[in-house]
Design an enzyme around this catalytic site. Structure first.
Site, mmCIF file in Angstrom:
data_model
loop_
_atom_site.group_PDB
_atom_site.id
_atom_site.type_symbol
_atom_site.label_atom_id
_atom_site.label_comp_id
_atom_site.label_asym_id
_atom_site.label_seq_id
_atom_site.Cartn_x
_atom_site.Cartn_y
_atom_site.Cartn_z
ATOM 1 N N ASP A 12 0.796 -1.227 0.000
ATOM 2 C CA ASP A 12 0.000 0.000 0.000
ATOM 3 C C ASP A 12 0.835 1.287 0.000
ATOM 4 O O ASP A 12 0.931 1.979 1.021
ATOM 5 C CB ASP A 12 -0.949 -0.005 1.196
ATOM 6 N N GLU A 43 -2.357 1.100 -5.256
ATOM 7 C CA GLU A 43 -3.670 1.701 -5.515
ATOM 8 C C GLU A 43 -3.864 3.045 -4.820
ATOM 9 O O GLU A 43 -4.800 3.776 -5.142
ATOM 10 C CB GLU A 43 -4.784 0.742 -5.090
ATOM 11 N N ASN A 71 -9.565 -1.204 -3.983
ATOM 12 C CA ASN A 71 -10.797 -0.444 -4.200
ATOM 13 C C ASN A 71 -10.555 0.926 -4.821
ATOM 14 O O ASN A 71 -11.486 1.537 -5.354
ATOM 15 C CB ASN A 71 -11.569 -0.288 -2.889
ATOM 16 N N HIS A 72 -9.303 1.432 -4.788
ATOM 17 C CA HIS A 72 -8.998 2.718 -5.418
ATOM 18 C C HIS A 72 -8.346 2.577 -6.796
ATOM 19 O O HIS A 72 -7.922 3.578 -7.382
ATOM 20 C CB HIS A 72 -8.097 3.552 -4.504
ATOM 21 N N HIS A 181 -4.958 -3.209 2.533
ATOM 22 C CA HIS A 181 -6.079 -2.268 2.610
ATOM 23 C C HIS A 181 -6.155 -1.493 3.919
ATOM 24 O O HIS A 181 -6.439 -0.312 3.907
ATOM 25 C CB HIS A 181 -7.434 -2.940 2.357
ATOM 26 N N HIS A 183 -3.824 -0.655 6.008
ATOM 27 C CA HIS A 183 -2.633 0.182 6.197
ATOM 28 C C HIS A 183 -2.009 0.010 7.579
ATOM 29 O O HIS A 183 -1.124 0.784 7.950
ATOM 30 C CB HIS A 183 -2.954 1.670 5.961
#
Length: 270
Positions: A12, A43, A71-72, A181, A183
């Site tokens: 991430d 992402e 999701n991004h 996701h 983080h």
């Protein structure tokens, strides 16, 4: 040929702070761990949401072999046309049919003679209600196994239980399942009984003087006021979170999984 291959996964990447840190420290970490294959989740790399072609090139310049998303992945529309052309740039496979991009790939691992399958999935608990990641995984693994038993899965999800349920479902079927996701790095890296390496969340690469990478004051207002706030990336206390996974080339099973956080967190007062 080697008995094992080593994968270095970078988790991430958050905005320019994460990218700049990675460009500064990763060459030395790459030399230290000597991975055969490098994967990065990007992402959040462009302004905290999405990514662009320039960032993709920067990651390839760092010798990243495959880029995963979440999701991004679709937040910046200018990347859509490029996603159709680059099969090393992945997004979760279980987004509905018709979306741009690839959800899995099979890649040569340098000069080893082996191939690495990389699968990107997204959970549905507390997230968008997209297609089922479990049945999507079954479909993809049948195809990946036709070419290789070395399989690395980035499961991008909010719920710890969903990540664990998926890992138990594919234990012995894939080499590693890493969660992304949230983080926030978890302290549960382990090898499951049938040989799949697992960690619930690898963490993030970016500013930890933050709320999961975002400016603290902005995030606090979001929660205390209950209204949308301008998306603002934090700047300070940058760290890289990753995980190093060794995989037996004959069995496809994980032989070692080691989280890497640099610089390490301080857990004692001066």
């Amino acid at each position: 040929m080697s008995d094992t291959v080593r994968v270095f996964f970078i988790s991430d990447i958050v905005g320019e702070p994460g990218l700049a840190l990675l460009e500064t420290i990763f060459p030395s970490l790459r030399d230290k761990y000597d991975p055969d294959f490098i994967i990065a989740n990007a992402e959040n790399s462009h302004e905290g949401r999405g990514l662009n072609r320039h960032i993709v090139k920067r990651l390839y310049d760092l010798e990243v072999d495959a880029i995963t998303g979440g999701n991004h992945s679709f937040d910046k529309w200018k990347i859509f046309s490029y996603m159709k052309t680059d099969d090393h740039l992945l997004r979760p496979l279980n987004f509905p049919k018709g979306n741009a991009g690839y959800g899995y790939g099979i890649y040569d691992i340098g000069k080893t003679g082996f191939k690495m399958g990389v699968l990107n999935l997204q959970g549905r608990t507390f997230m968008a209600d997209i297609d089922d990641p479990f049945s999507t995984s079954d479909w993809a693994l049948d195809r990946i196994k036709e070419e290789t038993n070395l399989i690395f899965v980035d499961f991008h999800a909010e719920a710890t239980a969903e990540k664990m349920a998926y890992a138990w479902t594919v234990d012995g079927e894939v080499s590693a399942v890493v969660g992304t996701h949230t983080h926030t790095p978890t302290n549960d890296a382990r090898i499951l009984p049938k040989g799949t390496g697992y960690i619930t969340d690898v963490g993030m690469t970016g500013p930890f003087d933050s709320v999961i990478g975002m400016d603290k004051d902005t995030s606090i207002r979001r929660f205390t006021l209950g209204t949308p706030q301008r998306y603002k990336i934090a700047k300070n206390d940058n760290r890289m979170c990753g995980v190093v996974v060794d995989i037996d080339t004959e069995t496809g099973k994980c032989t070692s999984i080691e989280p890497v956080i640099y610089p390490e967190f301080q857990n004692k007062a001066d």
